[in-house]
Design a protein around this motif. Structure first.
Motif, PDB file in Angstrom:
ATOM      1  N   ALA A  80       0.840  -1.207   0.000  1.00 57.43           N
ATOM      2  CA  ALA A  80       0.000   0.000   0.000  1.00 57.43           C
ATOM      3  C   ALA A  80       0.871   1.252   0.000  1.00 57.43           C
ATOM      4  O   ALA A  80       0.574   2.235  -0.696  1.00 57.43           O
ATOM      5  CB  ALA A  80      -0.920  -0.018   1.226  1.00 57.43           C
ATOM      6  N   LEU A  81       1.966   1.229   0.763  1.00 59.30           N
ATOM      7  CA  LEU A  81       2.871   2.388   0.798  1.00 59.30           C
ATOM      8  C   LEU A  81       3.483   2.614  -0.587  1.00 59.30           C
ATOM      9  O   LEU A  81       3.601   3.748  -1.060  1.00 59.30           O
ATOM     10  CB  LEU A  81       3.991   2.156   1.823  1.00 59.30           C
ATOM     11  N   PHE A  82       3.856   1.526  -1.226  1.00 55.63           N
ATOM     12  CA  PHE A  82       4.475   1.630  -2.556  1.00 55.63           C
ATOM     13  C   PHE A  82       3.474   2.206  -3.577  1.00 55.63           C
ATOM     14  O   PHE A  82       3.794   3.097  -4.357  1.00 55.63           O
ATOM     15  CB  PHE A  82       4.975   0.252  -3.010  1.00 55.63           C
ATOM     16  N   VAL A 107       1.496   6.775  -6.855  1.00 52.25           N
ATOM     17  CA  VAL A 107       0.351   7.514  -7.376  1.00 52.25           C
ATOM     18  C   VAL A 107       0.443   9.011  -7.064  1.00 52.25           C
ATOM     19  O   VAL A 107       0.085   9.854  -7.897  1.00 52.25           O
ATOM     20  CB  VAL A 107      -0.965   6.900  -6.807  1.00 52.25           C
ATOM     21  N   ILE A 108       0.949   9.366  -5.888  1.00 50.49           N
ATOM     22  CA  ILE A 108       0.892  10.798  -5.535  1.00 50.49           C
ATOM     23  C   ILE A 108       2.205  11.545  -5.754  1.00 50.49           C
ATOM     24  O   ILE A 108       2.223  12.758  -5.698  1.00 50.49           O
ATOM     25  CB  ILE A 108       0.418  11.014  -4.077  1.00 50.49           C
ATOM     26  N   LEU A 109       3.308  10.808  -5.964  1.00 45.65           N
ATOM     27  CA  LEU A 109       4.603  11.493  -6.111  1.00 45.65           C
ATOM     28  C   LEU A 109       5.173  11.258  -7.502  1.00 45.65           C
ATOM     29  O   LEU A 109       4.981  10.196  -8.090  1.00 45.65           O
ATOM     30  CB  LEU A 109       5.596  10.963  -5.066  1.00 45.65           C
ATOM     31  N   ALA A 131       9.799   6.324  -6.060  1.00 46.77           N
ATOM     32  CA  ALA A 131       8.917   7.136  -6.927  1.00 46.77           C
ATOM     33  C   ALA A 131       9.653   8.380  -7.428  1.00 46.77           C
ATOM     34  O   ALA A 131       9.070   9.211  -8.122  1.00 46.77           O
ATOM     35  CB  ALA A 131       7.667   7.538  -6.145  1.00 46.77           C
ATOM     36  N   GLY A 132      10.906   8.521  -7.045  1.00 49.43           N
ATOM     37  CA  GLY A 132      11.715   9.655  -7.534  1.00 49.43           C
ATOM     38  C   GLY A 132      11.651  10.883  -6.637  1.00 49.43           C
ATOM     39  O   GLY A 132      12.140  11.950  -7.005  1.00 49.43           O
ATOM     40  N   ALA A 133      11.049  10.735  -5.449  1.00 54.82           N
ATOM     41  CA  ALA A 133      10.864  11.911  -4.582  1.00 54.82           C
ATOM     42  C   ALA A 133      12.062  12.133  -3.655  1.00 54.82           C
ATOM     43  O   ALA A 133      12.785  11.188  -3.323  1.00 54.82           O
ATOM     44  CB  ALA A 133       9.602  11.730  -3.742  1.00 54.82           C
ATOM     45  N   ARG A 178      -6.665   5.071  -8.884  1.00 53.29           N
ATOM     46  CA  ARG A 178      -5.332   4.977  -9.506  1.00 53.29           C
ATOM     47  C   ARG A 178      -4.488   3.902  -8.811  1.00 53.29           C
ATOM     48  O   ARG A 178      -3.721   3.184  -9.451  1.00 53.29           O
ATOM     49  CB  ARG A 178      -4.635   6.343  -9.450  1.00 53.29           C
ATOM     50  N   MET A 179      -4.666   3.776  -7.501  1.00 55.77           N
ATOM     51  CA  MET A 179      -3.925   2.723  -6.784  1.00 55.77           C
ATOM     52  C   MET A 179      -4.415   1.338  -7.213  1.00 55.77           C
ATOM     53  O   MET A 179      -3.618   0.409  -7.383  1.00 55.77           O
ATOM     54  CB  MET A 179      -4.070   2.912  -5.265  1.00 55.77           C
TER      55      MET A 179
END
Ligand SMILES: Cc1ncc(COP(=O)(O)O)c(C=O)c1O
Length: 480
Positions: A190-192, A197-199, A222-224, A344-345
């Protein structure tokens, strides 16, 4: 009379369950103790029923149950044997060996790891295994499973989503329906998914420092960029967060563990909760709330999650786990989020995993609706509260001079702040050489440990005897 027929089994004598289950538990107990060895032949059903004064069908049912669970193997025309493949059990029984004095003498050679202290996992040995096995068997023999022609719903089994939604309404003040939920393969998934989705690359996310490195890995993947926010005895410093997001517009989200902050176990105070929700609204941040151990509050009722206080339009992803209630090996987590984020998730989950583990999801759902999981939660809370109290008393007695801590109101771990005279990295290294594996708390700091001399000691998966042994090794490993 052959040797095989002479072996007898002493019944536990629990009259609250059917006799065949009592016999099955008695056999498991003898396997766990090492009295019955992997590969050993068991008495025939006729012989054992005669010895125990039971009906032959009872013995047959117990053997059948244990064969289904993998403890026994039936070989046609040869008999019933203890399964050979119980290597995990062998490791466990070697952990149960008493720690010999020579193993903890200074200067001794490296000894195998005898005990492993987790960062806060439950004890699978107290799970209602027979009920779980029965629930699995029911699912695996149901027409729903046998005649399923297609893949299932990527959101997870409806029965489990419904059972979770009902539970959340009753116990957590969350007014959600089954369709507002996504079941995942553990909350780590879920964290992944949430991070993906948001970052996007170049975004930043604010996180608690010290905090949970496995979540940071998801955000980095996610590149953040990750920006740390200090934590004190009231939880994440929300004033610091506000200053940060006022200056840095790349921060799109904030990740928090408000129920019991990871690793320090402190609970986010009521005032800060409201302020956090307010900051997130004003600066357009998505909150990721990781409610990983909601079931465990020992001295009061659980604090309602942030999600229960959020306005319906607030961008908040609430993530939880069933692995603290059951076992880390049973991979079940869940997410509640706004429909846009959730869709989206779900879509992403379907790409990487198509669907969840339907038999596991349905088995857990049936244990929730039958009340078996609720009973287990109550029993687990009692056992873990006693283990926490025992642990705390022992720590005070043995390490009062070097270690300070706040008694956690819940959760499965205690955060130990260690005096600067003791280098925690050296301490855990020496302990490992003496047979105890425990992670150094320095890895929970974003800056690689500066100023963070601590240990997160997961006491719940250890019996009092095991806690005593672990502390004995830690005591013998103090690097001063
Ligand atoms: C803070 C935190 N979040 C998430 C998880 C992941 O749990 P799961 O087993 O559901 O993936 C853990 C597990 O220890 C945890 O400590």
């Amino acid at each position: 009379m052959s040797l095989r027929q002479e072996l007898t089994i002493e019944l536990i004598g629990d009259t609250t369950r059917p006799i065949y289950l009592d016999l099955a538990e008695s056999i498991i107990r003898d396997i766990e103790r090492g009295r019955l060895k992997p590969g050993q032949v068991l008495p025939g059903t006729r012989a054992l029923s005669r010895t125990l004064g039971l009906h032959r069908n009872t013995v047959d049912a117990a053997y059948h149950e244990l064969t289904m669970q993998g403890w026994l193997v039936a070989r046609s025309s040869q008999g019933t044997f203890v399964a050979e493949d119980l290597s995990a059990l062998e490791n466990r029984s070697s952990q149960k060996q008493p720690v010999a004095a020579r193993d903890i003498l200074p200067g001794n050679k490296v000894t195998p790891v005898l005990l492993h202290v987790s960062d806060g996992t439950p004890d699978p040995r107290i799970l209602p295994r027979n009920e779980l096995a029965r629930a699995f068997r029911t699912v695996l023999t149901s027409p729903l499973f046998l005649f399923a022609r297609d893949y299932a719903d990527p959101r997870g089994a409806f029965e489990l989503r419904k059972a979770l939604a009902d539970e959340f309404l009753n116990a957590r003040g969350l007014s959600v329906a089954a369709d507002d939920l996504l079941v995942t393969h553990g909350s780590q998934m879920a964290l992944f998914l949430a991070a993906s989705v948001i970052l996007k690359a170049g975004d930043s996310i604010a996180v608690e420092d010290p905090g949970y490195p496995f979540a940071w890995s998801c955000f980095r993947s996610a590149g953040a960029h990750i920006v740390g926010v200090p934590v004190d005895e009231g939880g994440i410093d929300v004033d610091y967060l506000e200053q940060l997001v006022r200056c840095d517009t790349s921060i799109k989200a904030v990740y928090v563990t408000p129920h019991h902050q990871y690793p320090t176990t402190v609970t986010l105070g009521a005032g800060r909760r409201l302020k956090l929700l307010d900051i997130a609204r004003r600066y357009d941040l998505t909150i990721i709330e990781d409610d990983y151990d909601h079931e465990y509050r020992f001295d009061s009722h659980p604090i309602l999650p942030l999600a229960a206080r959020a306005r319906p339009d607030q961008s908040l992803i609430h993530i939880g786990s069933l692995s603290k209630l059951t076992a880390p090996a049973l991979r079940l987590g869940y997410v509640i989020a706004t429909p846009k984020i959730l869709d989206r998730m779900i879509h992403l989950r379907e790409i990487i995993d198509r669907q969840g583990d339907v038999p596991l999801e349905q088995a857990l759902a049936s244990m929730m609706t039958s009340g078996a999981l609720g009973r287990h939660a109550r029993k687990a809370r009692r056992i873990y509260a006693a283990r926490r109290d025992f642990f705390i008393e022992e720590i005070r007695k043995r390490f009062g001079e070097f270690v300070t801590f706040t008694v956690p109101a819940g959760g499965l771990a205690v955060w130990l702040r260690v005096d600067d005279r003791v280098n925690v990295d050296n301490w855990v290294k020496t302990a490992e050489e003496k047979g105890l594996r425990i992670g150094s708390g320095t890895c929970f700091s974003l800056e690689g440990g500066t100023g963070l001399n601590g240990l997160r000691f997961g006491y719940a998966h250890l019996t009092q005897d095991e806690i005593g042994k672990a502390l004995m090794i830690l005591s013998a490993s103090l690097p001063i």
